[in-house]
Design an enzyme around this catalytic site. Structure first.
Site, PDB file in Angstrom:
ATOM      1  N   ASP A  62       0.934  -1.275  -0.133  1.00 39.72           N
ATOM      2  CA  ASP A  62       0.013  -0.050  -0.065  1.00 39.72           C
ATOM      3  C   ASP A  62       0.958   1.244   0.056  1.00 39.72           C
ATOM      4  OD1 ASP A  62      -2.682   1.460   0.330  1.00 39.72           O
ATOM      5  OD2 ASP A  62      -2.046   1.727   2.371  1.00 39.72           O
ATOM      6  N   THR A  95      -2.848   5.794  -4.663  1.00 38.66           N
ATOM      7  CA  THR A  95      -1.829   6.526  -3.814  1.00 38.66           C
ATOM      8  C   THR A  95      -0.378   6.461  -4.788  1.00 38.66           C
ATOM      9  OG1 THR A  95      -1.553   4.883  -2.409  1.00 38.66           O
ATOM     10  CG2 THR A  95      -2.704   6.783  -1.426  1.00 38.66           C
ATOM     11  N   THR A  96      -0.308   5.120  -5.184  1.00 34.46           N
ATOM     12  CA  THR A  96       0.771   4.599  -5.855  1.00 34.46           C
ATOM     13  C   THR A  96       0.950   5.433  -6.994  1.00 34.46           C
ATOM     14  OG1 THR A  96       1.160   2.659  -4.704  1.00 34.46           O
ATOM     15  CG2 THR A  96       2.506   2.969  -6.547  1.00 34.46           C
ATOM     16  N   ASP A 388      -9.294   0.442   1.684  1.00 34.47           N
ATOM     17  CA  ASP A 388      -9.122   1.276   0.315  1.00 34.47           C
ATOM     18  C   ASP A 388     -10.506   0.864  -0.488  1.00 34.47           C
ATOM     19  OD1 ASP A 388      -6.749   2.318   1.098  1.00 34.47           O
ATOM     20  OD2 ASP A 388      -5.363   1.241  -0.225  1.00 34.47           O
TER      21      ASP A 388
END
Length: 553
Positions: A62, A95-96, A388
């Protein structure tokens, strides 16, 4: 100069990096952060093992968790971490992607800077491209019916794929959609509002992931304070307390002089009487069950058990707040002022197999998603993936728009941005094209992480999109180009818009800086490390300034 001598205006310990050196320093720091999480992207992404200074181990892929747990010691790198945190807060996922695109934007900007293109032209071009990309996302996005449970399950499965939840993603996706639906209401305007505050996620080790469950009400992982207390209470009056049921200690140290055994006994009797009065107050208001955030004295436990009252001590603050919603109770902070109006009503049942309390209210507003796994590491990563997915499903219901995944939207956006760049005048055109190239990083990295050739994949994707297949994406398991929307790889449009906006704003913020002035070394953690204004200030060489976590990736 003053009298032929240079005027000193900065402290001797201060450091200054300016012009191209400052830009290169910032770009390298941002790229180092992006490189740290790139390999986690997609269903075939790898995990990171993070070991903190206390020796605690976190295994995850994550993005925001990795960046938060890393001991980052660089001001520019911390700005990129804020991109991930903003993405997590606003969209729950992606997010990545946001961090990787930000790093690629700065890499492409570095090439433009070397061609003597001014940073303000690059910044303007990136801003124009970001606005256009978000508009194109809206054009490409498909409307979704909030009642379409099958599509929502696909959104949840896509979010969880590759996050340690993959083997049981069908079971979990169904639980997630059901959970979000339980806390969704339609307002007067006809819009759907999801309140995840009423959804609690609890974890338990020792069981299989497939045995996870959705429960109406709350789950409390605590034991009764006394063996003789009842194990269940049906249609019970429940008191939520934030006040210790213990003998009060004086705020100052005191000495008590005792001249006879009778005085000692009187002193002990006085303490016992205090505890008796507390228990009597709980009994008088009609409470059958007590959940106390503070402690309960051993003697008070005995009296509560004698009265047939079930009690739990040291309950978490968050559990008490959730119980207040489930039971319709008010949390009391003073045992002397409790009334019947403070009590909640519902059923409290102790499961000896699970060693949990199941609490349901007469008109419960809350639900609990109980996640089970074999070990602590498994349930921790499971919880991150499920959180998520919950956010993503909630965003999809609220926003009502979805996109094809597997790099499909990024390839389509890159194509449309290049067409848009043809109509842009000046040097900003090159920045728009650089933005389009950066967006295509996502399908490239998806291919790399799946062991496929990124160049061949990108060529095939571009060909499919040039042929009009807007939903053509990469199947990382077969290496084929397919309609990912039909294949069930679906992402929320809002998360993609937020990722593009956050990445562009972060890149522009970094590019705007041409001078770094530091009172000491260029480190945010003023430890023993020293750096200079050269190629690696503040321990930045290769991102060693990330501290103890750097070697753990």
């Amino acid at each position: 100069m003053q009298g032929g001598m240079p005027m000193i205006v900065m402290d001797e310990d201060a450091q200054r990096v300016k012009d191209r050196d400052a830009q290169n320093y910032n770009i390298q720091a941002a790229q180092a952060v992006a490189q740290a999480v790139r390999t986690t992207l997609g269903p075939k992404g790898m995990d990171k093992m993070l070991v903190d200074s206390m020796g605690d181990v976190t295994i995850t892929n994550d993005g925001v968790t990795i960046l938060k747990e890393m001991d980052i010691d660089n001001p520019t790198a911390e700005m990129i971490v804020e991109v991930a945190e903003t993405q997590e807060d606003e969209a729950g996922d992606g997010t990545t992607t946001a961090v990787a695109i930000a790093g690629e934007l700065l890499k492409n900007a570095e090439d433009l800077l070397e061609q003597d293109i001014h940073p303000t032209a690059i910044i303007k071009g990136f801003h124009m491209a970001s606005e256009q990309a978000r508009a194109e996302v809206d054009n490409v996005a498909k409307e979704v019916d909030p009642e379409d449970d099958e599509l929502l399950r696909k959104v949840a499965e896509t979010s969880m794929t590759g996050k340690g939840t993959e083997l049981n993603k069908e079971v979990l996706a169904e639980l997630i959609v059901d959970a979000v639906k339980q806390v969704t209401v339609e307002n007067d305007e006809g819009d759907y509002v999801v309140d995840l505050e009423f959804l609690n996620v609890e974890t338990q080790t020792g069981r299989g992931v497939g045995e996870s469950d959705l429960l109406k009400g709350a789950v409390i992982d605590k034991d009764p304070v006394h063996d003789d207390m009842p194990r269940e209470a049906t249609d019970a009056n429940v008191l939520l307390l934030n006040d210790p049921m213990e003998v009060e200690e004086t705020e100052v140290d005191t000495n008590v002089s005792i001249e006879s055994p009778d005085q000692l006994q009187q002193f002990l009797d006085s303490e016992e009487e205090q505890l008796k009065e507390m228990v009597q107050k709980v009994k008088d208001v009609g409470a059958d069950v007590v959940f106390n955030q503070k402690g309960i004295d051993d003697l008070a436990q005995h009296y509560l058990a004698k009265e047939g009252i079930l009690a739990v001590r040291r309950a978490k603050k968050s559990d008490l707040e959730f119980l207040a919603e489930v039971l319709g109770a008010r949390k009391s902070s003073d045992i002397d002022s409790i009334t019947e109006e403070d009590l909640g009503h519902g059923d409290v049942v102790r499961s000896e197999d699970d060693e949990l309390f199941y609490v349901t209210g007469d008109d419960a507003h809350g639900v609990t998603l109980l996640l089970r796994g074999s070990t602590d590491h498994v349930v921790d990563e499971l919880e991150r993936g499920v959180n998520d997915a919950l956010e993503v499903v909630a965003q999809t219901i609220s926003d009502g728009r979805v996109l094809a995944g597997g790099g499909a939207i990024e390839t389509e956006l890159a194509s449309r941005l290049r067409d848009y760049a043809d109509g842009v005048e000046g040097r900003e055109q090159l920045a728009v094209e650089a933005f389009a190239d950066a967006v295509e990083l996502v399908p490239r990295v998806l291919a790399e992480n799946a062991g496929l050739d990124p160049i061949d994949t990108l060529v095939d994707l571009r060909a499919a999109h040039e042929g009009g297949d807007v939903s053509a994406g990469l199947d990382v398991f077969t290496g084929d180009i397919e309609d990912t929307y039909e294949a069930g790889v679906v992402e929320p449009a809002h998360a993609k818009e937020q990722a593009l906006a956050s990445a562009a704003e972060a890149a522009n913020l970094v590019l705007k800086i041409d001078d770094i002035i530091s009172a000491g070394d260029l480190s945010t953690d003023k430890g023993d490390d020293e750096g200079g204004p050269g190629g690696a200030p503040g321990g930045m060489g290769g991102m060693g300034g990330m501290g103890g976590m750097g070697g753990a990736m």
